[in-house]
Design an enzyme around this catalytic site. Structure first.
Site, PDB file in Angstrom:
ATOM      1  N   CYS A  81       5.490   0.504   7.077  1.00 28.43           N
ATOM      2  CA  CYS A  81       6.775   0.793   6.841  1.00 28.43           C
ATOM      3  C   CYS A  81       7.570  -0.414   5.547  1.00 28.43           C
ATOM      4  CB  CYS A  81       7.737  -0.258   8.548  1.00 28.43           C
ATOM      5  SG  CYS A  81       7.459   1.283   9.485  1.00 28.43           S
ATOM      6  N   ASP A  82       6.693  -1.694   6.348  1.00 26.02           N
ATOM      7  CA  ASP A  82       6.663  -2.872   5.397  1.00 26.02           C
ATOM      8  C   ASP A  82       5.573  -3.125   4.879  1.00 26.02           C
ATOM      9  OD1 ASP A  82       9.525  -3.092   6.667  1.00 26.02           O
ATOM     10  OD2 ASP A  82       8.563  -3.984   8.715  1.00 26.02           O
ATOM     11  N   CYS A  86       5.402  -3.123  12.202  1.00 19.65           N
ATOM     12  CA  CYS A  86       5.420  -1.229  11.537  1.00 19.65           C
ATOM     13  C   CYS A  86       4.476  -1.760   9.591  1.00 19.65           C
ATOM     14  CB  CYS A  86       6.384  -0.520  11.293  1.00 19.65           C
ATOM     15  SG  CYS A  86       5.957   1.091  10.779  1.00 19.65           S
TER      16      CYS A  86
END
Length: 223
Positions: free
Chosen positions: A58-59, A55
């Protein structure tokens, strides 16, 4: 707890968790989501959370001004690469085919982005690093006369090769499409069994966003 068995053949429905607890319910909302596909390399598990991610949104923040690689050649992979190019110093796209599967517009955006370098006909053999990802072992044109194995120094390794819906529990009981996503009736969250509803990525192979999943959850709750 995690549900490991489900019997939807009669109402009330019967489900069982991993500790053997039996639960009966007159209605059931299935929101088990979809899991990102991985290449199946032991190193992916070894470095999970230490440089391996599925992701980018996300990261990606953790890789500001660093070098990363995205595996995949479809629209999702291109979107991830474009997003990461706004944060990272350099983005490699590792693509096993000699072309991108993404739409022409997305291909143009990627190929014209000076921060993104596409490595066509390339496969990942493994990852290396002490306490986190420091690079990938890759092979160019595997099995061909001009095959070349080399190390690609990177700080982050992002998978963008699709998702598998978490529907194993319900095979043979609920209608699914060819890839295993639950099929619902029209714009509703209803499955083929009255009283069983599906919400979120488990029934959505197209949008797969938190906001659309939440809306589906709302519809399921109201139903």
């Amino acid at each position: 707890g995690s549900i490991v068995k489900a019997d939807l053949s009669s109402r009330p429905f019967h489900v069982e968790d991993e500790r053997g607890n039996q639960i009966e319910a007159d209605t059931l909302i299935i929101a088990t989501g979809a899991s990102a596909k991985y290449l199946g390399l032991p190193d992916e598990e070894k470095y999970r959370g230490q440089g391996v991610s599925a992701c980018a949104t996300c990261d990606g923040f953790f890789y500001r001004k660093r070098t990363v690689a995205v595996v995949g050649g479809g629209d999702t992979a291109c979107e991830e690469a474009m997003y990461l190019s706004g944060l990272a110093k350099k983005v490699y796209m590792i693509v096993r085919k000699p072309y991108l599967r993404a739409s022409k517009a997305m291909q143009d955006r990627v190929l014209n982005n000076e921060k993104i370098e596409v490595l066509f006909e390339t496969n990942t053999l493994g990852l290396y690093g002490d306490g986190g990802v420091e690079g990938a072992h890759v092979v160019y044109r595997k099995g061909e006369a001009d095959e070349r194995v080399y190390d690609l120094p990177i700080d982050g390794f992002f998978l963008a090769i699709g998702h598998n819906p978490n529907t194993e529990l319900f095979k043979g009981q609920l209608n699914m499409d060819a890839t295993g996503y639950l099929v619902t009736e029209g714009q509703t969250p209803r499955t083929n069994i009255p009283g069983v509803f599906a919400a979120g990525d488990v029934a959505d192979p197209i949008y797969r966003q938190a906001i659309t999943a939440a809306a589906m959850g709302c519809k399921a709750a109201l139903e």
